[in-house]
Design a protein around this motif. Structure first.
Motif, PDB file in Angstrom:
ATOM      1  N   PHE A   1       0.839  -1.205   0.000  1.00 39.68           N
ATOM      2  CA  PHE A   1       0.000   0.000   0.000  1.00 39.68           C
ATOM      3  C   PHE A   1       0.874   1.256   0.000  1.00 39.68           C
ATOM      4  N   LEU A   2       1.867   1.274   0.888  1.00 41.67           N
ATOM      5  CA  LEU A   2       2.751   2.446   0.988  1.00 41.67           C
ATOM      6  C   LEU A   2       3.553   2.625  -0.301  1.00 41.67           C
ATOM      7  N   ALA A   3       4.001   1.505  -0.849  1.00 38.31           N
ATOM      8  CA  ALA A   3       4.810   1.587  -2.070  1.00 38.31           C
ATOM      9  C   ALA A   3       3.966   2.107  -3.228  1.00 38.31           C
ATOM     10  N   GLU A   4       2.747   1.600  -3.332  1.00 39.42           N
ATOM     11  CA  GLU A   4       1.897   2.017  -4.454  1.00 39.42           C
ATOM     12  C   GLU A   4       1.407   3.448  -4.308  1.00 39.42           C
ATOM     13  N   ALA A   5       1.426   3.934  -3.079  1.00 37.26           N
ATOM     14  CA  ALA A   5       1.037   5.330  -2.863  1.00 37.26           C
ATOM     15  C   ALA A   5       2.222   6.257  -3.111  1.00 37.26           C
ATOM     16  N   GLY A   6       3.369   5.673  -3.418  1.00 38.63           N
ATOM     17  CA  GLY A   6       4.530   6.484  -3.762  1.00 38.63           C
ATOM     18  C   GLY A   6       5.321   6.973  -2.556  1.00 38.63           C
TER      19      GLY A   6
END
Ligand code: URA
Length: 237
Positions: free
Chosen positions: A8-13
């Protein structure tokens, strides 16, 4: 949709997945007001509130826009109280949670748009927008010239007159006539009710177009992503 917190954190940048794992272990991430240090934690991307540096983390939503050729025998709701198959069952490799734009009856086939872009769905289904929907129908009997005029003038169904509609004869057979019908609204079972009203009930109904988007050669049960041009067109409505 549930995903692991680091994803989630990675995909949120926020960070790479590795770096996001470090941030979690270091206690820098909160989920619903609580610090979470467990790496396996899953979050619901729609419901859970994830905070990093006291700011809400929003997943960059990947909007998808799909055209499906719905077969008869599927409901356009996401879940059915009678356990009938739903159009979502047909979208085998779509991981986003998409919803039908408007509806088609269980026994109607044809063009159905699906998306996770709620704003677009809202606009396209709002009654104030008169987006033409084109149908091909097999009717019992043969509509008369007078019936064509009735369609043009509007027909009272459920106590309210329809907006002007088009009825065009395509092909006559012994018992049936194939017609093209264009309506501007999307009232419940509208085409069936209009044809019932002129005493030429529907035997078969297929939606072939919404605005300028048409099914063309998309096979029954198949789907495709809309092109950028088609998406821009829908947004311009
Ligand atoms: N009108 C109908 O009667 N049924 C549909 O599914 C769509 C339009």
């Amino acid at each position: 949709m549930e995903v692991r917190l680091q994803k989630f954190l990675a995909e949120a940048g926020i960070a790479s997945r590795r770096k996001a794992e470090e941030l979690i272990v270091m206690g820098k991430v909160q989920v619903n007001g609580k610090v979470v240090t467990e790496l396996g934690t899953k979050v619901d991307t729609q419901k859970d509130v994830v905070l990093y540096q006291n700011k809400k983390v929003e997943m960059k939503q990947n909007f998808v826009y799909i055209m499906l050729h719905k077969p008869e025998g599927y409901v356009t709701t996401v879940k059915d109280q009678f356990q009938r198959p739903t159009v979502i069952d047909l979208l085998k490799d779509i991981t986003e949670r998409v919803y039908p734009v408007g509806r088609l009856d269980y026994d109607t086939s044809g063009l159905l748009l699906l998306t996770n872009d709620g704003d677009l769905t809202y606009c396209l289904t709002h009654p104030k927008h008169h987006i033409e929907k084109t149908y091909e129908a097999k009717l019992f009997g043969t509509p008369s010239e007078h019936n064509i005029i009735q369609f043009r003038r509007g027909i009272v169904i459920d106590g309210k007159k329809t907006e002007p509609a088009k009825l065009e004869i395509l092909q006559k057979e012994k018992k049936y006539t194939t017609v093209r019908i264009v309506i501007q609204e999307g009232r419940n079972r509208q085409v069936r009710k209009m044809c019932q009203a002129i005493k030429h009930p529907v035997a078969q109904l297929k939606r072939i177009g919404t605005g300028t988007l048409f099914l063309k050669d998309l096979k029954k049960g198949n789907y495709r992503y809309l092109t950028q041009k088609e998406i821009s067109y829908l947004k311009s409505l």
